[in-house]
Design a protein around this motif. Structure first.
Motif: not given
Length: 361
Positions: A84-90, A231-233, A215-219
């Motif tokens: 996980l991260g602070a948005g999929s961009v991170e 976001g998460y991978a 795979v990258l996804h975002t909330f």
């Protein structure tokens, strides 16, 4: 002071946040420049966030264990596959930091997500942009041919931001099989919830099939949590572990974790909003075509006007109508699908544009 900076940064402007417009002559302004969800969080999500506020004096669970487990259950993978991260961009930044050494290459289509070249450069890697096809899609044969021994990561943005085009399953499958097995292929699916193309490449399917896929996804988009950054991978356990090593410690706040959990539990309600945005996308797309504007088909929550040298004149019409849109000078304009009221304003501009700028195609 003349402090040295990383070489190459002078060639890239900072990431631009979508402009927030002001009301003009009694016209209510609408911000359609950042692909934000126009609807507020669901009551159950707001309740979950409010319940977490009393503990923000404490650090969050750095592993976000409950949320990682819920995401893993949603996609039928192991929690060890989730980073996980602070948005999929991170999380995209984590991938570049984790996989590349200085000077190695990260490939992406161009034009695509604006942050890619900046993330690559700040990590010390080398951007490897490959031009889009004439219809705004990824040129996968050209991308495969451009892979070198220095290419470490390839980002495939599906649907592509800002053009809204979709990658087909068969062509992505062919692409993955054509690149070396030690090249990481990342399917960036920030807009996956809006994608109704029956032949689209599906990230989780490619992940299950190929060990060098993430795979990258975002909330931020469909779930409407852009302000909480989540976001998460989905990746191999080995890669996910490495991503956690380079992640910003405590980057996923306790509020974001609770909002993510509540959103996953409310997907049926959220789907109603997604369906509404998809319906509005179809309405706006059809009307723009009828007005004679050069709009591409889209499977995201935005539309792309392939306006070329007419972009500046067309952008001025949107600005005069209190609409903030994403302008790419001499290339095109990306318009987020907003509320029905905002979308009606888009169509008002389109009618004026058709009269003032025809022909655009």
């Amino acid at each position: 002071m003349n402090i040295p900076h990383r070489a190459g940064l002078e060639n890239f402007p900072p990431y631009r946040q979508g402009k927030t417009p002001a009301d003009i002559d009694g016209l209510k302004a609408f911000k359609l420049s950042s692909n934000e969800n126009p609807y507020p969080p669901l009551p159950s999500v707001m309740e979950a966030v409010a319940g977490a506020v009393s503990s923000i004096n404490l650090y969050p669970d750095m592993a976000a264990g409950d949320l990682a487990a819920a995401i893993a259950e949603r996609w039928q993978v192991s929690p060890e596959n989730i980073a996980l991260g602070a948005g999929s961009v991170e999380v995209a930044s984590q991938i570049i930091l984790a996989v590349t050494n200085p000077g190695e290459k990260v490939m992406f289509a161009w034009r695509s997500f604006e942050a890619y070249p900046l993330l690559v450069t700040t990590a010390g890697a080398t951007p490897q942009p490959i031009p889009l096809t004439a219809d705004g899609g990824h040129d996968l044969p050209a991308m495969a041919a451009a892979v070198t021994p220095e290419t470490r990561v390839v980002f495939l943005c599906n649907p592509n931001n800002p053009t809204g085009t979709v990658l087909g399953a068969a062509e992505v499958d062919t692409f993955i099989r054509s690149v070396p097995a030690d090249v990481l292929v990342v399917l960036d699916e920030a807009y996956v919830h809006f994608n109704r193309d029956a032949d689209t490449a599906v990230g989780i399917d490619m992940f299950r099939k190929y060990p060098n896929v993430a795979v990258l996804h975002t909330f931020s988009k469909a779930y409407g949590l852009a302000g909480l950054r989540l976001g998460y991978a989905i990746a191999s356990p080995e890669l996910a572990t490495t991503l956690r090593k380079v992640a910003v410690p405590f980057g996923v706040t306790s509020l974001a974790q609770q909002a993510g959990l509540a959103s996953l539990q409310a997907e049926d309600e959220l789907q109603e909003r997604i369906d509404l945005l998809v319906t509005e996308r179809g309405r706006v797309h059809a009307a723009l075509l009828e007005a004679g504007l050069p709009v591409l088909p889209s499977e995201a929550n935005f539309l792309w006007l392939d306006s070329g040298e007419r972009t500046g004149a067309l952008a001025a019409l949107f600005e005069e109508s209190a609409l903030s849109v994403r302008v790419f000078p001499d290339e095109g304009i990306r318009i987020t699908i907003g509320s029905p009221e905002a979308n009606d304003r888009i169509l008002d501009v389109a009618r004026h544009a058709a009269a003032l700028l025809a022909p655009l195609h």
